[in-house]
Motif scaffolding. Structure first.
Motif, PDB file in Angstrom:
ATOM      1  N   ALA A 120     111.627  -3.249 109.239  1.00 25.25           N
ATOM      2  CA  ALA A 120     111.663  -4.957 109.166  1.00 25.25           C
ATOM      3  C   ALA A 120     113.045  -5.313 108.520  1.00 25.25           C
ATOM      4  N   VAL A 121     113.803  -4.716 107.622  1.00 18.35           N
ATOM      5  CA  VAL A 121     114.938  -5.220 107.235  1.00 18.35           C
ATOM      6  C   VAL A 121     116.072  -5.354 108.303  1.00 18.35           C
ATOM      7  N   GLU A 122     116.161  -4.468 109.152  1.00 20.51           N
ATOM      8  CA  GLU A 122     117.393  -4.344 109.953  1.00 20.51           C
ATOM      9  C   GLU A 122     116.765  -5.505 111.069  1.00 20.51           C
ATOM     10  N   THR A 123     115.672  -5.693 111.471  1.00 20.01           N
ATOM     11  CA  THR A 123     115.219  -6.679 112.396  1.00 20.01           C
ATOM     12  C   THR A 123     115.549  -7.962 111.783  1.00 20.01           C
ATOM     13  N   ALA A 124     115.017  -8.330 110.659  1.00 20.28           N
ATOM     14  CA  ALA A 124     115.328  -9.623 109.909  1.00 20.28           C
ATOM     15  C   ALA A 124     116.789  -9.808 109.961  1.00 20.28           C
ATOM     16  N   ALA A 125     117.513  -8.932 109.352  1.00 22.46           N
ATOM     17  CA  ALA A 125     118.917  -9.216 109.010  1.00 22.46           C
ATOM     18  C   ALA A 125     119.592  -9.420 110.182  1.00 22.46           C
ATOM     19  N   ARG A 126     119.596  -8.570 111.245  1.00 23.10           N
ATOM     20  CA  ARG A 126     120.145  -8.763 112.612  1.00 23.10           C
ATOM     21  C   ARG A 126     119.726 -10.328 113.038  1.00 23.10           C
ATOM     22  N   ALA A 127     118.523 -10.737 113.099  1.00 21.21           N
ATOM     23  CA  ALA A 127     118.280 -12.111 113.407  1.00 21.21           C
ATOM     24  C   ALA A 127     118.756 -13.080 112.763  1.00 21.21           C
ATOM     25  N   GLN A 154     113.404 -13.335 102.263  1.00 19.89           N
ATOM     26  CA  GLN A 154     114.156 -13.004 101.232  1.00 19.89           C
ATOM     27  C   GLN A 154     115.629 -12.760 101.380  1.00 19.89           C
ATOM     28  N   LEU A 155     115.982 -12.152 102.587  1.00 23.51           N
ATOM     29  CA  LEU A 155     117.386 -11.959 102.876  1.00 23.51           C
ATOM     30  C   LEU A 155     118.169 -13.394 103.051  1.00 23.51           C
ATOM     31  N   ALA A 156     117.389 -14.392 103.460  1.00 26.54           N
ATOM     32  CA  ALA A 156     118.202 -15.778 103.678  1.00 26.54           C
ATOM     33  C   ALA A 156     118.323 -16.387 102.162  1.00 26.54           C
ATOM     34  N   GLN A 256     122.302  -3.174 101.526  1.00 22.92           N
ATOM     35  CA  GLN A 256     122.209  -4.279 100.961  1.00 22.92           C
ATOM     36  C   GLN A 256     120.860  -4.420 100.037  1.00 22.92           C
ATOM     37  N   VAL A 257     119.829  -4.246 101.101  1.00 25.26           N
ATOM     38  CA  VAL A 257     118.441  -4.325 100.457  1.00 25.26           C
ATOM     39  C   VAL A 257     118.213  -3.425  99.427  1.00 25.26           C
ATOM     40  N   ALA A 258     118.856  -2.241  99.249  1.00 22.40           N
ATOM     41  CA  ALA A 258     118.672  -1.397  98.305  1.00 22.40           C
ATOM     42  C   ALA A 258     119.002  -2.079  96.826  1.00 22.40           C
ATOM     43  N   GLY A 259     120.191  -2.765  97.201  1.00 22.86           N
ATOM     44  CA  GLY A 259     120.731  -3.557  96.118  1.00 22.86           C
ATOM     45  C   GLY A 259     119.749  -4.824  95.211  1.00 22.86           C
TER      46      GLY A 259
END
Length: 305
Positions: A120-127, A154-156, A256-259
């Motif tokens: 989920a994190v990789e897909t969202a961050a990549r997009a 959350q990443l955005a 990044q998401v771990a942080g």
């Protein structure tokens, strides 16, 4: 070791738990005693023969566990460390897995929750990266209440974007807690978005499909400002970009998401867990679409404390 495998394409009933040789890590890789492994839509597509045609095949691309063997050149983790990440040989749903890309599990997470993160994190961050979301952008996420949608929100937000997210009314409190401005999807969605952003949005990400690309194009001011991960046919019809990992994956997002997790700015819900032996039921539940949140196979429960 025990691992999930299938020797013919078909329904969940083709999945078996078999004994396979223990794997060993190559240079830059680590082996983990798997605590938990994620279950994804790509798993049942693979099982149905919609991806790789080779047989037999093992299952799973994301796992979390305890490092028990290091590949050559690995010096950023040690045996005994907890890590989560990607198993590029597609054999994460097993007692042992080799992770090609990994990060340390935040102290606040158990292995089950950590196993829900990588895909989920990789897909969202990549997009988000491919779409060009930056600090100050106003981003519309269609399907914001799903696992990938919540990761994208959350990443955005962490990157300084303003996020408007579509979801059913029952999910709006959750979306607000993640930093998004919620909007109900369905008829009139575009008008509701314009009530929050009268000039439209800078960018739009479609996570859910459902034929909304024309509305997103109108809100964002052109197809070049819209990306989808869910609607291949619609992307071709409307000139919208479709996100794939062919041009590179956002593997840096694991660290990044771990942080963000450690600082209390990121979380993803686990919808339901299953023991490894019940992988077929996990597929049935996943394909039904009735459970909200990530499905995770528990391979080796983490001891308390």
């Amino acid at each position: 070791m025990k691992a999930v495998r299938f020797s013919r394409f078909g329904g969940p009933e083709v999945l078996e738990i078999v004994e396979l040789p223990d794997p060993h890590p190559g240079p830059g890789e680590v082996r983990v005693a798997v605590g938990a492994a994620g279950v994804n839509a790509s798993d049942w597509k693979k099982r149905q023969g919609l991806m790789d045609q080779e047989l037999p095949q093992t299952m799973g691309y994301e796992a979390a566990g305890v490092v028990d063997e290091l590949g050559e050149g690995v010096d950023d983790v040690a045996v005994g460390d907890r890590v989560f990440g990607f198993c590029t040989d597609g054999a994460a749903q097993a007692e042992l897995a080799v992770l090609s890309f990994y990060a340390r599990i935040p102290r606040s997470l158990d292995v089950v929750t950590a196993a829900a993160l990588p895909s989920a994190v990789e897909t969202a961050a990549r997009a988000l990266d491919q779409l060009g979301v930056r600090a100050g952008s106003t981003l519309l996420v269609h399907g914001a209440s799903g696992t990938i949608g919540q990761a994208a929100v959350q990443l955005a937000v962490a990157g300084g974007a303003r996020v408007i997210g579509t979801g059913s009314p029952a999910t709006h409190d959750r979306l607000r807690s993640l930093g998004a401005e919620p909007v109900a999807y369905g008829t009139g969605m575009a008008d509701r978005v314009r009530a929050l952003a009268p000039g439209g949005v800078d960018l739009a990400l479609d996570v859910a499909g459902s034929g909304v690309l024309p509305e997103l194009v109108g809100l964002a001011g052109g197809p070049q400002r819209v990306m989808t991960i869910a609607d291949v046919a619609g992307a071709q019809e409307h000139g919208v970009r479709f996100s794939t990992g062919e041009s590179g994956r956002a593997l840096w997002a694991l660290a990044q998401v771990a942080g963000l997790v450690e600082s209390g700015r990121f979380s993803l819900p686990v919808g339901r867990t299953f023991p490894l032996a019940e992988v077929a039921e996990a597929h049935r539940v996943g394909e039904s679409g009735l459970v909200r949140g990530k499905l995770v196979l528990v391979v080796s429960p983490e001891p308390p404390g």
